[in-house]
Design a protein around this motif. Structure first.
Motif, short mmCIF file in Angstrom:
data_model
loop_
_atom_site.label_atom_id
_atom_site.label_comp_id
_atom_site.label_asym_id
_atom_site.label_seq_id
_atom_site.Cartn_x
_atom_site.Cartn_y
_atom_site.Cartn_z
N GLN A 88 -0.62 -4.93 1.37
CA GLN A 88 -1.76 -6.05 1.50
C GLN A 88 -0.95 -7.38 1.73
N PRO A 89 -0.61 -7.47 0.41
CA PRO A 89 -0.13 -8.82 0.11
C PRO A 89 0.91 -8.80 1.10
N GLN A 90 1.71 -8.38 1.42
CA GLN A 90 2.85 -8.79 2.22
C GLN A 90 3.08 -8.52 3.88
N LEU A 91 1.69 -7.78 3.93
CA LEU A 91 1.41 -8.37 5.48
C LEU A 91 0.95 -10.02 5.65
N GLN A 117 -4.29 -3.39 8.15
CA GLN A 117 -4.03 -5.27 8.82
C GLN A 117 -4.35 -5.79 8.87
N VAL A 118 -3.29 -7.80 8.53
CA VAL A 118 -4.63 -8.60 8.43
C VAL A 118 -4.09 -9.12 9.42
N PRO A 119 -5.24 -9.82 10.29
CA PRO A 119 -5.37 -10.12 11.05
C PRO A 119 -4.49 -11.93 11.74
N ALA A 240 10.07 -7.52 4.49
CA ALA A 240 8.70 -7.51 3.76
C ALA A 240 9.03 -5.89 3.44
N ALA A 241 9.22 -5.30 4.74
CA ALA A 241 10.00 -3.43 4.20
C ALA A 241 10.69 -2.78 3.48
#
Length: 251
Positions: A88-91, A117-119, A240-241
């Protein structure tokens, strides 16, 4: 239970070896197939399977084959939620930097399942419900996941799930898909060019060294998610990956 020199418990390691072998075989196997895939003695395999059956982690089918059991579903769901929470933090960082919706997905039973998901903050944005399942061949994350697999494995997935075409830009043949996967492996990321939904473009990338095929993506309207966007997005996606990979593999 005998402890191994490495500090591991031998019987526990053997149990997980059997579970992984059954999973790799597609979810169900015969006793003889298991025996040919491991150095474990047949009586040991049989004893461990009986224990797993009694606990509900393995089922014995009427055909005498052994299949993964229902109690594993609960464990899998819990692990999937934790994986999504870890990412979540990276998304969120992807959304903060790029302004478009960020997703994480894994391969589950030959399908993509979105687990986080982060919109985007934009009113016009891409939205996919967490828990939604989709085909692999027509989604950015799906193609990033398939690119981690051998072509023969990909052919098997497509043979089982088919290749529906949600839009006129969706890939329609296995030959086209394998050619696209070859390109994805070479450049290190996939593109959904309005293949899942007209007007939406997606850039996706596999999470390296993940315990199960995993990918992250950023998606949005083609008017905003263009060539200039891709030049900014790919390095950010790659970082991020890698961060997610490092978190997953941290001891």
């Amino acid at each position: 239970m005998a402890a191994k020199a490495s500090g591991g418990v031998q019987s526990v390691e053997r149990v997980f070896e059997l579970l992984e072998l059954i999973t790799e075989a597609g979810g169900n196997v015969t006793l003889s197939e298991l025996s040919s895939s491991t150095d474990l003695p047949l009586p040991t395999i049989h004893r461990l399977l009986r224990t797993l059956v009694s606990l509900g982690y393995i089922r014995q089918l009427p055909s005498r084959r052994y299949a993964l059991g229902p109690r594993l579903i609960r464990l899998g769901e819990g692990a999937t939620k934790q994986l999504g929470a870890l990412a979540q933090p990276q998304l969120k960082s992807l959304v903060d930097q790029l302004g478009e919706t960020a997703n994480m997905a894994v391969l589950d039973d030959d399908m993509v399942i979105y687990i986080a998901q982060v919109p985007s903050p934009h009113s016009m944005r891409m939205f996919t419900e967490v828990g939604r399942r989709a085909h692999t061949h027509d989604t950015g994350v799906g193609k990033a996941l398939l690119a981690q697999l051998d072509d023969d494995v990909v052919r098997g997935i497509i043979a089982r799930q088919g290749m529906p075409r949600p839009t006129n830009k969706s890939i329609g043949t296995i030959e086209e898909l394998l050619a696209d996967l070859k390109l994805i492996r070479e450049r290190g990321y996939s593109i959904d060019e309005e293949e899942q939904e007209l007007g939406v473009r997606c850039f996706a990338m596999a999470v390296p060294n993940s315990p199960t095929p995993t990918a992250i993506s950023v998606s949005g309207p083609v008017q905003r998610v263009d060539l200039a966007f891709s030049e900014r997005a790919i390095p950010v996606l790659r970082r991020a990956a890698q961060v997610i990979s490092d978190e997953l593999n941290r001891n």
